[in-house]
Design a protein around this motif. Sequence first.
Motif, PDB file in Angstrom:
ATOM      1  N   ARG A   2       0.748  -1.222   0.019  1.00 45.35           N
ATOM      2  CA  ARG A   2       0.169  -0.106   0.030  1.00 45.35           C
ATOM      3  C   ARG A   2       1.001   1.231   0.083  1.00 45.35           C
ATOM      4  NH1 ARG A   2      -3.081   0.433   5.112  1.00 45.35           N
ATOM      5  NH2 ARG A   2      -3.460   2.438   3.895  1.00 45.35           N
ATOM      6  N   GLU A   4       0.326   4.183   1.418  1.00 48.17           N
ATOM      7  CA  GLU A   4       0.494   4.528   2.956  1.00 48.17           C
ATOM      8  C   GLU A   4       1.841   3.773   3.544  1.00 48.17           C
ATOM      9  OE1 GLU A   4      -3.315   5.778   1.553  1.00 48.17           O
ATOM     10  OE2 GLU A   4      -2.207   3.759   1.406  1.00 48.17           O
ATOM     11  N   ASP A   5       1.737   2.434   3.480  1.00 45.80           N
ATOM     12  CA  ASP A   5       2.960   1.716   3.907  1.00 45.80           C
ATOM     13  C   ASP A   5       4.245   2.153   3.455  1.00 45.80           C
ATOM     14  OD1 ASP A   5       1.006   0.540   5.414  1.00 45.80           O
ATOM     15  OD2 ASP A   5       0.767  -1.238   4.295  1.00 45.80           O
ATOM     16  N   LEU A   7       5.050   4.923   2.122  1.00 43.90           N
ATOM     17  CA  LEU A   7       5.273   6.279   3.005  1.00 43.90           C
ATOM     18  C   LEU A   7       5.802   6.517   4.461  1.00 43.90           C
ATOM     19  CD1 LEU A   7       2.289   8.308   1.491  1.00 43.90           C
ATOM     20  CD2 LEU A   7       4.488   8.845   1.063  1.00 43.90           C
ATOM     21  N   ALA A   8       5.183   5.603   4.987  1.00 43.66           N
ATOM     22  CA  ALA A   8       5.683   5.068   6.557  1.00 43.66           C
ATOM     23  C   ALA A   8       7.167   4.756   6.479  1.00 43.66           C
ATOM     24  CB  ALA A   8       4.699   4.158   6.994  1.00 43.66           C
ATOM     25  N   THR A  22      -0.188  15.658   1.225  1.00 42.71           N
ATOM     26  CA  THR A  22      -1.096  14.884   1.117  1.00 42.71           C
ATOM     27  C   THR A  22      -1.188  13.510   0.387  1.00 42.71           C
ATOM     28  OG1 THR A  22      -2.690  15.654  -0.206  1.00 42.71           O
ATOM     29  CG2 THR A  22      -2.566  16.430   2.285  1.00 42.71           C
ATOM     30  N   VAL A  23      -1.648  12.430   0.811  1.00 43.19           N
ATOM     31  CA  VAL A  23      -1.557  11.291  -0.288  1.00 43.19           C
ATOM     32  C   VAL A  23      -2.485  11.779  -1.348  1.00 43.19           C
ATOM     33  CG1 VAL A  23      -2.607   8.891  -0.599  1.00 43.19           C
ATOM     34  CG2 VAL A  23      -1.174   9.537   1.486  1.00 43.19           C
ATOM     35  N   ARG A  32      -3.103   5.522  -7.954  1.00 43.90           N
ATOM     36  CA  ARG A  32      -2.664   4.432  -6.625  1.00 43.90           C
ATOM     37  C   ARG A  32      -1.860   3.328  -7.421  1.00 43.90           C
ATOM     38  NH1 ARG A  32      -3.293   3.657  -1.487  1.00 43.90           N
ATOM     39  NH2 ARG A  32      -4.590   5.453  -1.221  1.00 43.90           N
TER      40      ARG A  32
END
Length: 186
Positions: A2, A4-5, A7-8, A22-23, A32
């Motif tokens: 993902r 978001e993962d 990015l983390a 932001t995403v 995506r």
Amino acid sequence: MRLEDQLAALADLGLPLAAGRTVDELLYSWPREAYERKPFDQLLFTLGCAVEAEPWDRWFCDRAWHFDTECVRGRGSYVTLARRLSRITGRPDALTDLRDHVDLGTEEAWLAYTADGRRITWPIEVRDDWADLMVVGYLMDELEHGRSRFHVRHNGQAMTLFYLDTDAAERLNTLTGEETVAPFPG
């Protein structure tokens, strides 16, 4: 993986989204699927770019810059380049009194600046609209401090530059499973 993962994981390495990014802004540039198809590939490229919507000049990551080496248009080109390199080191005022002269017709060019109280002038080799990578390397040497260095991810005539310490660069390469970044040759 993902988005978001990804990015983390990159934030843990010192490559977080810039404050306020932001995403949704990432997804404005690419779908995506482009980010998630081959984890980190599209995201590392995009982190070096500016947001593609108004207001302009908002960067996705403060420690990355996508540098198209075919960027010399005339006066001010090397001043812009020096300011962008300074930005990703977190020291936007490290180089002061920036001035350049670029005449593509006569093939005369130079860059001058002050760093740590020293006035420095570099002659620039003019090759059409291609940046002189020797001068880019001199600027990087001037700007590097502490344990962090410029690392490069090549992309044809362009490259994405990251400002990371060696440990973070090695962890990034391990995370992606390949040599994603290498120290800038200099």
